[in-house]
Design a protein around this motif. Sequence first.
Motif, short mmCIF file in Angstrom:
data_model
loop_
_atom_site.label_atom_id
_atom_site.label_comp_id
_atom_site.label_asym_id
_atom_site.label_seq_id
_atom_site.Cartn_x
_atom_site.Cartn_y
_atom_site.Cartn_z
N ALA A 173 1.26 3.42 -4.82
CA ALA A 173 2.47 2.85 -4.22
C ALA A 173 3.48 2.45 -5.29
N GLU A 174 2.98 2.13 -6.49
CA GLU A 174 3.86 1.80 -7.61
C GLU A 174 4.35 3.06 -8.33
N LEU B 133 0.81 -1.21 0.00
CA LEU B 133 0.00 0.00 0.00
C LEU B 133 0.85 1.27 0.00
N ILE B 134 2.14 1.11 0.24
CA ILE B 134 3.10 2.21 0.11
C ILE B 134 4.35 1.67 -0.58
N THR B 135 5.12 2.56 -1.15
CA THR B 135 6.36 2.16 -1.80
C THR B 135 7.32 1.56 -0.77
N LYS B 136 7.94 0.48 -1.11
CA LYS B 136 8.86 -0.17 -0.17
C LYS B 136 10.02 0.78 0.12
N ARG C 112 14.31 1.01 8.43
CA ARG C 112 13.66 1.60 7.26
C ARG C 112 13.93 3.09 7.17
N ILE C 113 14.00 3.59 5.93
CA ILE C 113 14.18 5.03 5.70
C ILE C 113 12.97 5.53 4.90
N PHE C 114 12.10 6.26 5.56
CA PHE C 114 10.92 6.80 4.90
C PHE C 114 11.17 8.24 4.44
#
Length: 250
Positions: free
Chosen positions: A79-80, A29-32, A41-43
Amino acid sequence: MQNYYTTANIAKIIGIHPNTVRLYESLGLITKPERKQNGYRIFTNLHIEQLKIARLAFEVEILQNGLRKLAVKIIKTCAECNYTEAISLTLRYLEQVQEERKSAEKAIKIVEQIIDGKSEAPQQICMTRKEAADYLNVTIDTLRNWEMNGLITIKRKKNGYRVYTEQDLQHLTIINSLRCANYSLSAILRMLSTLSVNPEANIREAIDTSDNYDDIITACDNLLTSLNHAENNGKEILILLTNLNSVTKT
């Protein structure tokens, strides 16, 4: 300026639990996000916008006629990072919400006419099952299911083909809106059974059982409220997607 966030940071910004962020990632549902060497993780700002879109889409419990699936498809397409397609899907979502609203408003009008004893004389309309399904914006399987569960009995021609009349379409419009408003099949069946025995029966009393169901008008009004909410959120999603799309093109 690009900012970077931890899972805890981004969860706090959006107002959700960090586990929800991880769940959205696992569901696509969100970009990895990228990860540091230590696995953290780095958002980025992109994830904030994507999470906003997801939250707006999931905020309203609209389940009928594929709207929920379409909302999920919008989120996953975003997300893509395919924003052009996501915008197209959102426009389709808004169009379908408006169609659902028209159907609910029509159901209210039909029920009010039944309550007031002012039902209009049925028009001489004959539709096939496919034509009726298209008219109601439901699937043929849905109509078949309603008939199998006794919600409606459709007459047949001599050749065995079903014929849907104006009165059938009115009943199906009510059934469709009540299903969208999460009425159970049994509650709808009780109401329709009472009306079939006595067409002048008070439709509110027919469906008002010990289970404390809301009356039909209230149910349809609540459905309209949800649809209006869905439309407003859809418009916000459209703005966010348009902004993301413009950023990627600069």
